[in-house]
Design an enzyme around this catalytic site. Structure first.
Site, mmCIF file in Angstrom:
data_model
loop_
_atom_site.group_PDB
_atom_site.id
_atom_site.type_symbol
_atom_site.label_atom_id
_atom_site.label_comp_id
_atom_site.label_asym_id
_atom_site.label_seq_id
_atom_site.Cartn_x
_atom_site.Cartn_y
_atom_site.Cartn_z
ATOM 1 N N HIS B 34 -10.933 3.400 18.587
ATOM 2 C CA HIS B 34 -10.395 2.042 18.488
ATOM 3 C C HIS B 34 -9.421 1.731 19.624
ATOM 4 O O HIS B 34 -8.238 1.501 19.373
ATOM 5 C CB HIS B 34 -9.668 1.871 17.147
ATOM 6 C CG HIS B 34 -10.529 2.144 15.942
ATOM 7 N ND1 HIS B 34 -10.857 3.411 15.533
ATOM 8 C CD2 HIS B 34 -11.122 1.298 15.079
ATOM 9 C CE1 HIS B 34 -11.625 3.339 14.451
ATOM 10 N NE2 HIS B 34 -11.800 2.076 14.148
ATOM 11 N N SER B 121 -6.285 5.467 5.636
ATOM 12 C CA SER B 121 -6.570 4.561 4.529
ATOM 13 C C SER B 121 -5.393 3.593 4.511
ATOM 14 O O SER B 121 -4.245 3.983 4.252
ATOM 15 C CB SER B 121 -6.679 5.314 3.216
ATOM 16 O OG SER B 121 -6.984 4.405 2.179
ATOM 17 N N LEU B 122 -5.658 2.347 4.829
ATOM 18 C CA LEU B 122 -4.583 1.391 5.120
ATOM 19 C C LEU B 122 -3.661 1.152 3.925
ATOM 20 O O LEU B 122 -4.063 1.260 2.776
ATOM 21 C CB LEU B 122 -5.185 0.086 5.619
ATOM 22 C CG LEU B 122 -5.921 0.229 6.969
ATOM 23 C CD1 LEU B 122 -6.668 -1.042 7.320
ATOM 24 C CD2 LEU B 122 -4.933 0.583 8.074
ATOM 25 N N ASN B 181 -1.988 -8.555 15.596
ATOM 26 C CA ASN B 181 -2.917 -8.883 16.683
ATOM 27 C C ASN B 181 -3.987 -9.885 16.250
ATOM 28 O O ASN B 181 -4.821 -10.302 17.055
ATOM 29 C CB ASN B 181 -3.508 -7.624 17.333
ATOM 30 C CG ASN B 181 -4.394 -6.825 16.383
ATOM 31 O OD1 ASN B 181 -5.037 -7.381 15.499
ATOM 32 N ND2 ASN B 181 -4.433 -5.521 16.580
ATOM 33 N N LYS B 243 -4.890 -8.162 20.618
ATOM 34 C CA LYS B 243 -5.745 -6.980 20.545
ATOM 35 C C LYS B 243 -6.384 -6.797 21.917
ATOM 36 O O LYS B 243 -6.825 -7.764 22.543
ATOM 37 C CB LYS B 243 -6.811 -7.194 19.472
ATOM 38 C CG LYS B 243 -7.416 -5.920 18.908
ATOM 39 C CD LYS B 243 -8.019 -6.169 17.528
ATOM 40 C CE LYS B 243 -8.798 -4.976 17.005
ATOM 41 N NZ LYS B 243 -9.152 -5.147 15.584
ATOM 42 N N SER B 351 8.209 7.680 -22.094
ATOM 43 C CA SER B 351 6.977 8.255 -22.649
ATOM 44 C C SER B 351 6.638 9.593 -22.016
ATOM 45 O O SER B 351 6.032 10.453 -22.640
ATOM 46 C CB SER B 351 5.793 7.301 -22.428
ATOM 47 O OG SER B 351 5.902 6.165 -23.255
ATOM 48 N N GLU B 372 2.080 2.347 -9.267
ATOM 49 C CA GLU B 372 1.693 3.755 -9.166
ATOM 50 C C GLU B 372 1.377 4.159 -7.731
ATOM 51 O O GLU B 372 1.545 5.319 -7.351
ATOM 52 C CB GLU B 372 0.481 4.036 -10.066
ATOM 53 C CG GLU B 372 0.747 3.874 -11.559
ATOM 54 C CD GLU B 372 0.773 2.428 -12.036
ATOM 55 O OE1 GLU B 372 0.378 1.524 -11.264
ATOM 56 O OE2 GLU B 372 1.193 2.189 -13.178
ATOM 57 N N GLN B 433 -5.760 3.155 -22.380
ATOM 58 C CA GLN B 433 -4.603 4.037 -22.198
ATOM 59 C C GLN B 433 -4.982 5.519 -22.215
ATOM 60 O O GLN B 433 -4.115 6.376 -22.166
ATOM 61 C CB GLN B 433 -3.552 3.785 -23.298
ATOM 62 C CG GLN B 433 -3.323 2.337 -23.656
ATOM 63 C CD GLN B 433 -2.706 1.531 -22.530
ATOM 64 O OE1 GLN B 433 -1.623 1.822 -22.075
ATOM 65 N NE2 GLN B 433 -3.413 0.499 -22.062
ATOM 66 N N ARG B 479 -0.174 13.603 -25.706
ATOM 67 C CA ARG B 479 0.753 12.810 -26.506
ATOM 68 C C ARG B 479 1.131 13.491 -27.825
ATOM 69 O O ARG B 479 2.307 13.515 -28.176
ATOM 70 C CB ARG B 479 0.144 11.446 -26.790
ATOM 71 C CG ARG B 479 1.048 10.527 -27.588
ATOM 72 C CD ARG B 479 0.443 9.132 -27.741
ATOM 73 N NE ARG B 479 1.334 8.270 -28.490
ATOM 74 C CZ ARG B 479 1.370 8.190 -29.810
ATOM 75 N NH1 ARG B 479 0.580 8.951 -30.547
ATOM 76 N NH2 ARG B 479 2.220 7.379 -30.422
#
Lengths: 629, 629
Positions: B34, B121-122, B181, B243, B351, B372, B433, B479
């Site tokens: 690139h 991985s963006l 860019n 670019k 929890s 997350e 869940q 749990r």
């Protein structure tokens, strides 16, 4: 809504009170659930269901009806209470909440006819709502889509992916409501009741915002009216509320998330307090039942789109065509034949070849830019509303939407995913761009169809099959060009396989898929030169899997089964075959990628990471083979 | 930076030109890559590496050195060029870009000493940068963290999770740069060069923003200075760029993403054009070599934290303790003993019981709210900088960060993940869940340690083991309360198992893990009453797995192996055992969840979905058993 407000407001107030009582009663009966998360949004639900939305409680799937998505799925009890209030089913059912005998589950699932997609993993409902809104545009229906989010939920990145896409697509038929009750599960939310934090974010992302007191029914109705009158952008109603509203002992109190009132005195006291909040309604009587308040949508008279026949593939044996390219071409043909087929991209359309679809069907092509979660979530909403959505990107980046794929499984909704650039055979880009765990991800879900074609003809045939197969499906495609090995009339089936080489003297069965089919064929040629014959299987369908055919192949080849895959060892082709043949007593020798790979030329990588023809030859030779004369 | 700007600027300009030339030359040599994505950010890189950051090219891991994370990992060639320019290695190495013999991969990985975490991985690099910035605070170091993003990348939701967390944590030691860019892979980006779109988003999320011309070296240096002087909030420098900047034929042109200049005339022309851009530098000479410009960080003199011994577990046999609760308690003890241990939460600390850790070590507890991806990404950054980060939430919601777990595998970085509420045994909350694919997800990665304890003692022992085991690790907890079955002195090992019941007359081995260990023990009791004896195994370590012990158990019990798991059939305990014993010729009878579950009481669900004691009994009885007298 041009209604008589002076009589509407007290009626809605009483409905909200009943919804609160029902939410408490049902969760207390279950002993589990989230009553206080319901109580904060009761006024919004009353106004939305009985003063705003057009729907038919007896025909929730009506194609013209407004949609409601409960993005904060843990508030399921009040969703169920609202539908009972609307007359969809008897209120007494609510007391079976969360019981194994009831479809009124802890979080909503499409087992219930009025639920389009399962929610309960936060930040997903708003993505599905985008799909629902796009579908209205696709079929030219005026139905509107409403989605209710929690404030804590707004921390999920997927919410902001959705915010971008909805604004870019100018979805003015989409109306969000954020229930800003200020309390999360374990503590106060990030911004608590600072409404300006929400307002400036949604405005920055291009939405109209309306900040209201979420317990003021007039304000709620006004906000819905303003949203309906807004053109060219989606609206987010930011409603300041109190968690547990209506019961003083829990109102705005931390420590009450996901906690039911204890049956007996605790519950009775709370309900009594709410019952005292009923107000007289002018002209109330049997004729004023809640269900009668709901404006009905038009009867569904839309003709069902009838797909035209798709022309058979048109490739030549030996042509070099990457399966990702064949996928793009197949999608165009499918789209020509069926107006329900739509495509979703995440800024890689020139690599997955869905740019061909965009060119052919620009109105059914949805660009999500680099945002895989909203792409898959939006596909869920589209599928739930009757479209056949193909969402595609590099297979490795579909892991970004793994939780969405999981919820699509729970929804059993017909999303069609295609992941390109699978495995180390992509070469120089290196491990971050190589999907080596995608088969494990989709095979784990019990209702996904998982396909992995090796050539252009099988790709085209399988794209059509997956489109019409019920439920979610995944197709894995490859970057390198591979030769066409099937004739254009060859037939395929979900759950099938193809035997590419066989004889009565085969000493082993080698099962490949995708690029490794060609490694197996190379190994066949090399071994045959040494007078060793093997059976070569193209396992283009991983789930379901052709159990009987695999067992038969194992039986016919001395029980020697070798799998070879451009995927990590766990969860892929080897495991799939191993489980299929286990009951017949056969074991599998797995050839797979067993360490983190690196950049390099495709062939070098296949060799170095152990999945090339030479490794198959070696594995076959290491079998205890009978000596042939 | 109090530097002599008049001489600095032309020097930096020449460095930027060299970085552009190197980016072109290396990608052309590879034939892939690139270059144009590098050329847009060359001036930023020159200013950052040779006018702003304090680091030692010969000791990139120095604990006090400023950090740089290339979130747009596809611009790897210019990252490598900058380090070569700084003297970290010989410039000639650059021509081995993407070759299998070189660690200069297509996207950066920590195979290179100056790369903390793999990118490509963006939307992940900025999350890792937060972890790096938090680590500076943890150790009290003034080092700063810089992260460079692409503009297309800003569509990823994880970027906005990161934006929230960095602002909330007031990370003024974090400086982002967005290379705007305007061109993505397949088309113009969402907002192209409308800088106000970026500005209002980052401001809304609480960052200081500085909009500049990304090719104006003075402006870039000024922006870094302003960022360094900003207290109480992170800074995002929004740099408008072109670019392909520097080569007129590609500058700002679509269709040049991920495309190398053809070696020969095309490359030569581009390089000649760039070479004409070199300028005279006042006082330039050998003494002004780029490496000499870099301000060095202090020599690392920080004492290495020495962990104190951890007291053994203190439970009583038969005590009823959920493994999730034992996890929380174990983490506190570990944190008491080792200052490197930190905990990350996503608003479920009450929890997962990490609220105990927060109470004991509030300065080492990082709340991410319901986000997350940034939680796991931040853990990656922390781990790369020497912390031992435990990130936990419901196991099902860890799927939200599946792509981050994947990149952590590629990084081989020591994040420690704990997923609670695994499986259908959670009961009434329902399938959204329930984690039923988490073992498949982590087992698929070749370098994850995967643990699944059944009681409090084994949980506590395994938490300590996973903390110090190199590489990424995952622990699955449950749990329901389960009885303590191990004495406090019992020892465990990664890759071990425990045989809980055995005799010389066992007709089958039943392998359980977590809650199903207790179903196996119940089945044992029922079968023993009928004079049928089984061996019961607690397979607390799924990866690595005790292959020899499993084969020995199979041999000793007539080859009858039954696995039982609170997980879907594919990718979990059954597949793990099946592969372990395959080479010895044994097959496995798998008892697992095989359809989408629903809400209900835990025991009802175990029965209905086929993983209870009664199903084990039935499976044992269906074996072709020898008749015993």
């Amino acid at each position: 809504m041009p209604t008589d407000r002076p009589s509407l407001i007290p009626a809605l107030k009483n409905i909200a009170t009943r919804l609160r009582i029902d939410s408490i009663r049902s969760t207390s009966e279950s002993g589990t659930g989230h009553p206080t998360s319901c109580m904060s949004m009761a006024d919004i639900m009353a106004a939305l269901f009985f003063g705003e939305m057009r729907f038919d409680p007896k025909d929730p799937k009506n194609t013209e009806a407004d949609r409601f998505v409960l993005s904060k799925g843990h508030a399921a009890p009040i969703l169920y209470a609202a539908w009972a209030e609307a007359g969809a089913f008897d209120r007494s059912e609510l007391l079976k909440l969360r019981d194994i005998s009831s479809d009124l589950e802890g979080h909503p699932t499409p087992r219930l006819p009025f639920v389009d997609v399962a929610t309960g993993s936060l930040g997903q409902g708003i993505c599905a709502a985008i799909g629902s809104a796009l579908n209205a545009r696709r079929i030219g229906s005026p139905y509107r889509t409403y989605v209710l989010l929690g404030d804590g939920e707004s921390a999920e990145g997927s919410v902001w992916e959705a915010a971008d896409v909805a604004a870019l697509d100018k979805l003015d038929n989409l109306c969000g409501i954020t229930d800003v009750n200020g309390l999360g599960q374990s503590r106060a939310t990030m911004w608590q009741h600072d409404m300006s934090q929400f307002e400036r974010r949604w405005q920055a992302f291009g939405w109209r915002t309306i900040v209201i007191d979420g317990h003021d029914l007039n304000a709620i109705l006004d906000a819905f009216e303003q949203a309906r009158a807004t053109a060219g952008q989606p609206t987010m109603i930011l409603a300041r509320t109190l968690k547990g509203k209506g019961v003083a002992s829990v109102e705005g109190k931390d420590g009450w998330h996901g906690k039911a009132f204890k049956k007996g005195e605790e519950m009775d006291k709370a309900i009594a307090e709410l019952e005292r909040q009923f107000v007289p309604v002018p002209g109330d009587g049997p004729a004023a039942r809640s269900a009668n308040r709901i404006p009905k949508p038009p009867a569904p008279s839309r003709p069902v789109d009838q797909p035209k026949p798709v022309a058979p593939p048109n490739y030549k044996l030996g042509d070099q065509v990457a399966t990702r390219e064949a996928f793009g071409a197949a999608l165009v043909k499918l789209g020509d034949a069926d107006a329900r087929v739509v495509a979703l991209d995440a800024d890689v359309k020139n690599s997955t070849f869905t740019d061909k679809f965009e060119k052919a069907h620009p109105d059914r092509f949805y660009e999500n830019f680099i945002a895989e979660q909203v792409m898959v979530g939006s596909a869920m909403g589209l599928a739930a509303r009757g479209a056949i959505p193909f969402a595609s990107t590099f297979a490795c980046f579909l892991t970004r939407a793994a939780d969405f794929s999981r919820m699509a499984a729970i929804s059993n909704v017909g999303i069609k995913l295609a992941g390109s650039h699978a495995g180390i055979s992509i070469g120089e880009d290196g491990p971050s761009q190589m999907a080596l765990e995608d088969l494990a991800m989709y095979r784990a879900e019990p209702n996904y169809t998982v396909l992995y074609p090796c050539d252009a003809v099988s790709t085209e045939r399988l794209v059509a099959l997956m489109a019409y197969h019920p439920g979610p499906a995944y197709m894995r495609t490859s970057r390198p060009k591979t030769p066409v090995v099937y004739g254009n009339d060859e037939t395929f089936e979900i759950g099938g396989l193809k035997v590419l080489r066989e004889s009565g003297d085969d000493v082993a069965t080698v099962v490949g898929a995708g690029v490794t089919v060609f490694e197996a064929l190379k190994a066949y040629d090399q071994l045959r030169a040494e007078r060793i014959l093997i059976r070569v299987v193209d396992l283009y369908s991983l789930a379901p899997i052709a159990r009987d055919a695999l067992i038969a192949a194992a039986r016919a080849t001395g029980g020697n089964l070798i799998t070879v895959e451009d995927h990590y060892a766990a969860g892929g082709v080897g495991d799939a075959v191993a489980e299929a043949v286990a009951a017949a007593g056969f074991t599998v020798h797995r050839i797979a990628v067993r360490e983190i790979p690196r950049s390099g030329k495709p062939d070098e990588l296949l060799e170095r990471f152990g999945i090339s023809a030479s490794h198959i030859v070696q594995a076959v030779k290491s079998l205890k083979l009978p000596v042939r004369s």
